[in-house]
Design an enzyme around this catalytic site. Structure first.
Site, PDB file in Angstrom:
ATOM      1  N   GLY A  94       0.802  -1.309  -0.081  1.00 48.65           N
ATOM      2  CA  GLY A  94       0.117  -0.168  -0.206  1.00 48.65           C
ATOM      3  C   GLY A  94       0.825   1.124  -0.015  1.00 48.65           C
ATOM      4  O   GLY A  94       2.134   1.136  -0.583  1.00 48.65           O
ATOM      5  N   CYS A  95       0.319   2.396   0.509  1.00 42.85           N
ATOM      6  CA  CYS A  95       0.854   3.564   0.703  1.00 42.85           C
ATOM      7  C   CYS A  95       2.378   3.439   1.377  1.00 42.85           C
ATOM      8  O   CYS A  95       2.524   2.940   2.471  1.00 42.85           O
ATOM      9  CB  CYS A  95       0.227   4.617   1.508  1.00 42.85           C
ATOM     10  SG  CYS A  95       1.137   5.979   1.940  1.00 42.85           S
ATOM     11  N   PHE A  96       3.245   3.903   0.450  1.00 44.79           N
ATOM     12  CA  PHE A  96       4.795   3.763   1.110  1.00 44.79           C
ATOM     13  C   PHE A  96       5.121   4.527   2.223  1.00 44.79           C
ATOM     14  O   PHE A  96       6.081   4.100   3.079  1.00 44.79           O
ATOM     15  CB  PHE A  96       5.957   3.722   0.091  1.00 44.79           C
ATOM     16  CG  PHE A  96       5.891   5.129  -0.904  1.00 44.79           C
ATOM     17  CD1 PHE A  96       5.392   6.510  -0.498  1.00 44.79           C
ATOM     18  CD2 PHE A  96       6.513   4.880  -2.294  1.00 44.79           C
ATOM     19  CE1 PHE A  96       5.369   7.324  -1.305  1.00 44.79           C
ATOM     20  CE2 PHE A  96       6.269   5.941  -2.997  1.00 44.79           C
ATOM     21  CZ  PHE A  96       5.983   7.116  -2.697  1.00 44.79           C
TER      22      PHE A  96
END
Length: 177
Positions: free
Chosen positions: A11-13
């Protein structure tokens, strides 16, 4: 034995980076892009969902302090590996759950980690194991985002603290004091 790397997309880094940056044995965590079709993508291109890249992190670690299997166990405990191309409100292939092994040994460990993690989840794990691919570091303003900006970002405040709570509850002995 020298440093090794693990490349993970969960997902979002910003959110995955925050989980790994304070682990014992982790030397660095870099946010970036992997698995897509165009060289040197920008954040805006990747967020558009048309490049094929995943937001990912590249963890450089000391395998004598923390093993690849341990990093994978943390990965499966701190994101939802059962949602295809989605983490929370982030939707698209750029937010897929994926592991990018760099060796046959890492591939074998990735397969074993999925088997270990499956009993903890009520739905099948859909995390992909993808071929290692060119790595493109994200723009500087994405690096160490939680440390610099996260507590002022409502999205990060909604997503990262629960991940860190899971990390501390299950793997607290692996976190630096």
């Amino acid at each position: 034995m020298g440093s090794e790397t693990a490349t993970l997309a969960g997902g979002c880094f910003w959110c995955t980076e925050a989980v790994y940056q304070d682990l014992k044995g982790v030397e660095s965590v870099e946010s970036g892009y992997i698995g897509g079709a165009i060289p040197n993508p920008t954040y805006e291109q990747v967020c558009g969902g048309n490049t094929g890249h995943a937001e990912a992190i590249r963890v450089t670690y000391d395998p004598e302090v923390i093993g690849y299997g341990d990093l994978l166990d943390i990965f499966f405990a701190t994101h939802d590996p059962t949602t295809l191309n989605r983490q929370g409100n982030d939707v698209g292939t750029q937010y897929r759950s994926a592991i990018f092994p760099t060796s046959v040994e890492q591939l074998t460990e990735a397969e074993a980690a999925i088997e270990r993690a499956q009993p903890d989840w009520p739905h099948p794990i859909v995390t992909g194991i993808e071929a290692d691919a060119p790595w493109y570091p994200a723009e500087d303003y994405h690096q160490k985002y939680w440390d610099r900006v996260g507590e002022r970002n409502p999205y990060c405040m909604a997503v990262i603290p629960p991940k860190l709570q899971k990390l501390h509850k299950k793997f607290g002995e692996r976190v630096q004091a």
